[in-house]
Every structure is written in structure tokens, then in C-alpha cells.
Design a protein around this motif. Sequence first.
Motif: not given
Length: 182
Positions: A143-149
Motif C-alpha cells: 500500500d505504498g502511496d506515500g511521499e517516498e514512493e
Amino acid sequence: MSDMPSIEEISLASEQLGLATDASELHGALCGWLAGGGLDTAAWPAKVLADDVLQTPAADSPLDRLRQISAQQLEDRGFAFELLLPDASESLSDRAQALFAWCRGFLGGFGLAAGSAPALSEEGNEALQDLARLAQADPDSGDGDGEEEEDALAEIEEFVRVATLLLHGDCVMAPRHRQSLN
């Protein structure tokens, strides 16, 4: 320079011509073909997809505009080259999937145009190997929708853009420059 047709326009035009390729992968194939020294021709789908029965897109159709704009952008010394990818409103996973599909298309088109042993610079060889790794990548199903991704995807997109221009420089611009010197 006019605007690049949207993914939706390319998808519809592609479907109407019977091309079994998604818009991002099709744009990657076109750019790979052009970067590898392939002829900028109105009948590009038949060349790029290695299928002589494919129809030539109508003049000024979305597919024809895609070819014209992509060729102009690759030749532009201002680095205006863009990848045809979903916009930021799409999920990170869908955008990553499209980027990797773009790379797969690029490798196919590039291989058809440049052949099995193109004369590449050391940087060009490395870029081509990196594009091949990206073409095999699969976005994490996490569920990577973060800023880093988001930042990582933006960096990869920028790398692909620059790698495409580098390979175009090796296969098209450098031979043209050598010719003008002789």
C-alpha cells in the motif's frame, strides 16, 4: 510544439486501429523505434509493432500527432521530451505499471530499429541495461502511496526520460554529427 494527445485519445485510436497495446507501452515502442534510428514514418505502427498488416493512422489523428510530437521532442535540444504516462490522479501502482510497460515498449521498438548490437557509448549501454531491468520490474503490491514512493517514481521517470534522450543521441544524433563532419 503542440500538445501531446492524452492517454485516453491514444487508447481509443489504438483500439480503433486494432493495436493490442496500451497507450504507454505504444508510446514507449514508438520512442524506442525513433531513438534507435528508426524512420519517422506515418506508417509507424506497422514498423514499431513489426506487423505489416497494421493500418497507417490518418493524418492528424491522435496516433499521427503522437508520432510527430515524439519525434520533435526527441530532436529538441531543450530536453522537452515527455513520457506518455497516467497523471498524478491515478494510483501510484497504476502509474508505476504504466512506466514499466513504457520501458518494455521502448526496448522492443529500440531493438527493431537499432539491431542487436548498436554502437552505444558506455553510458548508453548502462542506460539500456537499466531500462531492461525496469521493463522487468513489477510495482510492489503493497500500500505504498506515500511521499517516498512518489519521489522514487518521479526519479525513475526522470531517469527513463534522460536515458531515452541519451540513446537517441548515441544512435541518431552522433551518426548525423559524424556525417556532417565528413
